[in-house]
Design a protein around this motif. Sequence first.
Motif, mmCIF file in Angstrom:
data_model
loop_
_atom_site.group_PDB
_atom_site.id
_atom_site.type_symbol
_atom_site.label_atom_id
_atom_site.label_comp_id
_atom_site.label_asym_id
_atom_site.label_seq_id
_atom_site.Cartn_x
_atom_site.Cartn_y
_atom_site.Cartn_z
ATOM 1 N N GLU A 6 -7.420 44.282 51.896
ATOM 2 C CA GLU A 6 -7.876 43.107 51.140
ATOM 3 C C GLU A 6 -8.044 43.438 49.656
ATOM 4 O O GLU A 6 -7.662 42.648 48.780
ATOM 5 C CB GLU A 6 -9.183 42.586 51.725
ATOM 6 C CG GLU A 6 -9.646 41.292 51.118
ATOM 7 C CD GLU A 6 -10.883 40.726 51.800
ATOM 8 O OE1 GLU A 6 -11.187 39.563 51.518
ATOM 9 O OE2 GLU A 6 -11.533 41.431 52.594
ATOM 10 N N ASN A 10 -6.118 41.656 46.608
ATOM 11 C CA ASN A 10 -6.864 41.014 45.519
ATOM 12 C C ASN A 10 -6.421 41.526 44.153
ATOM 13 O O ASN A 10 -6.362 40.767 43.188
ATOM 14 C CB ASN A 10 -8.367 41.217 45.694
ATOM 15 C CG ASN A 10 -8.933 40.379 46.815
ATOM 16 O OD1 ASN A 10 -8.350 39.373 47.219
ATOM 17 N ND2 ASN A 10 -10.063 40.800 47.354
ATOM 18 N N GLU A 13 -3.134 39.648 42.936
ATOM 19 C CA GLU A 13 -3.075 38.193 43.057
ATOM 20 C C GLU A 13 -2.093 37.559 42.087
ATOM 21 O O GLU A 13 -1.396 36.624 42.428
ATOM 22 C CB GLU A 13 -4.471 37.589 42.841
ATOM 23 C CG GLU A 13 -5.236 37.437 44.116
ATOM 24 C CD GLU A 13 -6.549 36.716 43.901
ATOM 25 O OE1 GLU A 13 -6.698 35.950 42.932
ATOM 26 O OE2 GLU A 13 -7.434 36.932 44.734
#
Length: 157
Positions: A6, A10, A13
């Motif tokens: 994750e 992130n 992005e």
Amino acid sequence: MHPEIEALLNQAENRFLKPEEITAFKRQAALLSQRLKIYEFLRDKEESIFQPVANKLQETFPDEKPEILEKTLRNWLLVLRYCAMAMLLNDRNFIEQRLLDWLSGIVEVHQTHKIQATVCQLLQERLKELLSEQSRAILQPFLDQAESLIIEPDRKQ
């Protein structure tokens, strides 16, 4: 989601992953694959893991009520399931949230400290027989955490 994966997603992005981030992502994906194999092994071998533990527990505590031994084994079956899920998720908070809610009260009420410690030890020995050293190294931190939540607080009393 897996915290490491994750975090990588992130970071990327608004851009593609950098080469070193792709390498880290691949490493995490490979580790996740290993964790899934261990999880599936534990799920598929649950009975063969716990039957020898149950047999040895009965030998060790021949005068204990069978219901107490059975309940303790069922509790540790759940503990192993929680550890396996926490390992798969790579989330140590998962164990704490699950175990602190119910198991510590059960141990306290039934005064089964010695039986709990014995099951924990027997389970650890059994997993050493069945899992590779590498697989145990992945699972062990979660088992250690469960043990510290269930067994070690009782030693302080």
